[in-house]
Design a protein around this motif. Structure first.
Motif, PDB file in Angstrom:
ATOM      1  N   VAL A   1      43.036  45.496  45.648  1.00  0.00           N
ATOM      2  CA  VAL A   1      42.641  46.834  44.752  1.00  0.00           C
ATOM      3  C   VAL A   1      42.411  45.950  43.522  1.00  0.00           C
ATOM      4  O   VAL A   1      41.802  46.603  42.326  1.00  0.00           O
ATOM      5  N   GLU A   2      43.637  45.551  43.216  1.00  0.00           N
ATOM      6  CA  GLU A   2      43.450  45.142  41.302  1.00  0.00           C
ATOM      7  C   GLU A   2      43.063  44.312  41.462  1.00  0.00           C
ATOM      8  O   GLU A   2      41.887  44.318  40.345  1.00  0.00           O
ATOM      9  N   LEU A   3      42.279  43.138  42.033  1.00  0.00           N
ATOM     10  CA  LEU A   3      41.116  42.321  41.624  1.00  0.00           C
ATOM     11  C   LEU A   3      40.065  43.716  41.187  1.00  0.00           C
ATOM     12  O   LEU A   3      38.891  43.441  40.836  1.00  0.00           O
ATOM     13  N   LEU A   4      39.277  44.162  42.355  1.00  0.00           N
ATOM     14  CA  LEU A   4      38.514  45.690  42.006  1.00  0.00           C
ATOM     15  C   LEU A   4      38.274  46.253  40.892  1.00  0.00           C
ATOM     16  O   LEU A   4      37.163  46.531  40.452  1.00  0.00           O
ATOM     17  N   ARG A   5      39.725  46.366  40.650  1.00  0.00           N
ATOM     18  CA  ARG A   5      40.125  47.356  39.277  1.00  0.00           C
ATOM     19  C   ARG A   5      40.035  46.651  38.141  1.00  0.00           C
ATOM     20  O   ARG A   5      39.671  46.668  36.888  1.00  0.00           O
ATOM     21  N   GLN A   6      39.895  45.161  38.282  1.00  0.00           N
ATOM     22  CA  GLN A   6      39.480  44.258  37.197  1.00  0.00           C
ATOM     23  C   GLN A   6      38.497  44.307  36.588  1.00  0.00           C
ATOM     24  O   GLN A   6      37.698  42.743  36.211  1.00  0.00           O
ATOM     25  N   GLY A   7      37.373  44.118  37.871  1.00  0.00           N
ATOM     26  CA  GLY A   7      36.195  44.176  37.549  1.00  0.00           C
ATOM     27  C   GLY A   7      35.740  43.392  38.661  1.00  0.00           C
ATOM     28  O   GLY A   7      34.404  42.299  38.373  1.00  0.00           O
ATOM     29  N   LEU A   8      36.303  42.390  39.349  1.00  0.00           N
ATOM     30  CA  LEU A   8      35.576  41.430  39.914  1.00  0.00           C
ATOM     31  C   LEU A   8      35.042  41.598  41.441  1.00  0.00           C
ATOM     32  O   LEU A   8      34.717  42.708  41.740  1.00  0.00           O
ATOM     33  N   CYS A   9      33.643  41.244  41.738  1.00  0.00           N
ATOM     34  CA  CYS A   9      32.795  41.332  42.777  1.00  0.00           C
ATOM     35  C   CYS A   9      33.752  40.804  44.000  1.00  0.00           C
ATOM     36  O   CYS A   9      33.225  39.952  44.474  1.00  0.00           O
ATOM     37  N   VAL A  10      35.157  41.904  44.704  1.00  0.00           N
ATOM     38  CA  VAL A  10      35.343  41.913  45.951  1.00  0.00           C
ATOM     39  C   VAL A  10      34.402  42.679  46.995  1.00  0.00           C
ATOM     40  O   VAL A  10      34.547  43.833  46.489  1.00  0.00           O
ATOM     41  N   THR A  11      35.208  42.161  48.008  1.00  0.00           N
ATOM     42  CA  THR A  11      34.544  42.363  49.314  1.00  0.00           C
ATOM     43  C   THR A  11      35.645  42.594  50.275  1.00  0.00           C
ATOM     44  O   THR A  11      36.230  42.058  49.996  1.00  0.00           O
ATOM     45  N   ILE A  12      35.554  43.129  51.413  1.00  0.00           N
ATOM     46  CA  ILE A  12      36.636  43.759  52.379  1.00  0.00           C
ATOM     47  C   ILE A  12      35.721  42.928  53.800  1.00  0.00           C
ATOM     48  O   ILE A  12      34.828  43.598  53.872  1.00  0.00           O
ATOM     49  N   ASN A  13      37.072  41.691  54.264  1.00  0.00           N
ATOM     50  CA  ASN A  13      36.301  41.811  55.553  1.00  0.00           C
ATOM     51  C   ASN A  13      37.110  41.208  56.801  1.00  0.00           C
ATOM     52  O   ASN A  13      38.549  41.087  56.129  1.00  0.00           O
ATOM     53  N   SER A  14      36.853  41.071  57.429  1.00  0.00           N
ATOM     54  CA  SER A  14      37.398  40.868  59.325  1.00  0.00           C
ATOM     55  C   SER A  14      38.231  39.219  59.630  1.00  0.00           C
ATOM     56  O   SER A  14      38.788  39.233  60.276  1.00  0.00           O
ATOM     57  N   ASP A  15      37.504  38.552  58.786  1.00  0.00           N
ATOM     58  CA  ASP A  15      37.664  36.846  59.015  1.00  0.00           C
ATOM     59  C   ASP A  15      37.590  36.416  61.017  1.00  0.00           C
ATOM     60  O   ASP A  15      36.684  35.555  60.994  1.00  0.00           O
ATOM     61  N   ASP A  16      38.378  36.586  61.001  1.00  0.00           N
ATOM     62  CA  ASP A  16      38.739  36.809  63.051  1.00  0.00           C
ATOM     63  C   ASP A  16      39.726  37.975  63.242  1.00  0.00           C
ATOM     64  O   ASP A  16      41.492  37.449  63.902  1.00  0.00           O
ATOM     65  N   PRO A  17      38.477  39.248  63.991  1.00  0.00           N
ATOM     66  CA  PRO A  17      39.406  40.198  64.039  1.00  0.00           C
ATOM     67  C   PRO A  17      40.291  40.144  65.806  1.00  0.00           C
ATOM     68  O   PRO A  17      40.854  40.769  65.159  1.00  0.00           O
ATOM     69  N   SER A  18      39.977  39.408  65.651  1.00  0.00           N
ATOM     70  CA  SER A  18      40.399  39.492  67.406  1.00  0.00           C
ATOM     71  C   SER A  18      42.062  38.835  66.944  1.00  0.00           C
ATOM     72  O   SER A  18      42.707  38.967  68.281  1.00  0.00           O
ATOM     73  N   TYR A  19      42.465  38.374  66.150  1.00  0.00           N
ATOM     74  CA  TYR A  19      43.051  37.012  66.213  1.00  0.00           C
ATOM     75  C   TYR A  19      44.571  38.198  64.881  1.00  0.00           C
ATOM     76  O   TYR A  19      46.099  38.345  64.885  1.00  0.00           O
ATOM     77  N   PHE A  20      43.525  39.395  63.865  1.00  0.00           N
ATOM     78  CA  PHE A  20      44.417  39.123  62.870  1.00  0.00           C
ATOM     79  C   PHE A  20      44.872  41.152  63.229  1.00  0.00           C
ATOM     80  O   PHE A  20      45.561  41.548  62.196  1.00  0.00           O
ATOM     81  N   GLY A  21      44.710  41.265  64.231  1.00  0.00           N
ATOM     82  CA  GLY A  21      44.526  43.036  64.882  1.00  0.00           C
ATOM     83  C   GLY A  21      43.759  44.213  64.025  1.00  0.00           C
ATOM     84  O   GLY A  21      44.058  45.453  63.901  1.00  0.00           O
ATOM     85  N   GLY A  22      42.552  43.281  63.392  1.00  0.00           N
ATOM     86  CA  GLY A  22      41.590  44.555  63.570  1.00  0.00           C
ATOM     87  C   GLY A  22      39.810  44.156  63.188  1.00  0.00           C
ATOM     88  O   GLY A  22      40.168  43.216  61.915  1.00  0.00           O
TER      89      GLY A  22
END
Ligand code: ADE
Ligand code: ZN
Length: 337
Positions: free
Chosen positions: A261-282
């Protein structure tokens, strides 16, 4: 807020298809292919998913992939992920696969690509979910193996849009793959790379300058270098951040300490993703929910993650415009309520 997140149109840019293998499907495929796995039940598999760093996860993740043998297995794996996309309102996804994990076991490259591709074609037809496929080189293997893999991809250029770099970051810096990435670029592939997940921020800079990446996967260690932060702001180099993954692999101790969230507010082009959802809980929705629970955040900021993902995606401009309109209408309608 929960409703807003659940129904929000989403775009996923950092997802390893092998990391979507749910324990139940792992058991089904083990039985179907007569492959032995060192677990007695799906419950036992879930118990084993306690990681202390990236490597402790990768060891289990590569073992899980052993049950994937036939084209139908890769189709079933991909289709199960697509059902999650449908559930989470993911409109477009860009999916990684690790051919070397499979070719090392004698599974043909074509078997892997064709199985995944058929499921993605069906996703477009049945649900209107669009996708691109990105082939990753395993960075713990050598440059020669990566070149061999690139050669095998050449007859599948119609199905593979880009190449990436994943697996153990520490000890395997971007420079190890500079030549193979340059060759991939010459062949017309786009490039991305995992960098600054566990490794130093210099890997992020090197991924950009040596590998010509369009996006950096993870990249959260950029905070260690103020000059790099400035470069990412100015150039708007996208970071495909994976919050739940980072907590499970102890990149951050808690979600409250996560910097997305801090990176988003600094104006970086950040995105949210799940990577390996079965292993990481969602999957996608769960990643958004957990970020929003740990960080007070406005709905328009949540939508900005989707806008960034649309901008950072490999779809054409008219498709981008169409998705951008959809997310903007979604926010407007929510705010008028
Ligand atoms: N392969 C699958 N998930 C990965 C991750 N988070 N980092 C590096 N390699 C991976
Ligand atoms: Zn990843």
């Amino acid at each position: 807020m929960q409703q807003f997140i659940e129904h929000m149109p989403k775009v996923e840019l950092h997802l390893h298809i092998e990391g979507t293998l749910e324990p139940e499907l792992m058991f089904e495929l083990a039985k179907r292919n007569n492959v032995s796995i060192p677990f007695a039940s799906a419950e036992e598999v879930k118990q084993a998913y306690q990681f202390h760093n990236l490597q402790s996860f990768l060891d289990i993740y590569y073992q899980g992939a052993n049950v994937l043998v036939k084209e139908q297995d890769f189709f079933d794996l991909t289709w199960a992920y697509i059902e999650h996309c449908q559930q989470d309102n993911v409109r477009h996804c860009e999916i990684f696969f690790d051919p070397q994990t499979h070719t090392a076991r004698g599974v043909e490259f074509d078997t892997v690509v064709n199985g995944i591709h058929k499921a993605l074609a069906q996703a477009k037809e049945q649900y209107g979910i669009s996708s691109h496929l990105i082939m990753c080189f395993l960075r713990h293997l050598d440059e020669g193996a990566a070149f061999d893999t690139l050669k095998q991809a050449l007859t599948h250029k119609d199905k593979i849009i880009g190449v990436g770099l994943d697996s153990s970051e520490l000890g395997h810096p971007p420079e190890k793959f500079e030549r193979v990435f340059q060759e991939a670029i010459k062949e017309g592939f786009l490039t991305v790379a995992h960098a600054g997940e566990e490794g130093p921020s210099s890997n992020i800079q090197d991924a950009m300058s040596l590998l010509g990446v369009s996006r950096v996967d993870h990249g959260v260690r950029c905070v260690d270098d103020p000059k790099l932060i400035e470069t990412l702001q100015v150039l708007q180099v996208p970071l495909t951040v994976c919050p739940l993954s980072n907590i499970k692999l102890k990149v951050f101790e808690t979600m409250e300490e996560h910097n997305v969230v801090e990176l988003l507010r600094q104006g970086l082009c950040v995105t949210i993703n799940s990577d390996d959802p079965s292993y990481f809980g969602g999957y996608m929705t769960e990643n958004f929910l957990q970020v929003a629970m740990a960080h007070p955040i406005e709905v328009d900021e949540l939508a900005q993650f989707t806008r960034n993902a649309i901008k950072a995606s490999f779809i054409d401009d008219s498709h981008k415009q169409q998705l951008m309109q959809e997310i903007n209408h979604y926010v407007d309608a929510f705010q008028r309520k």
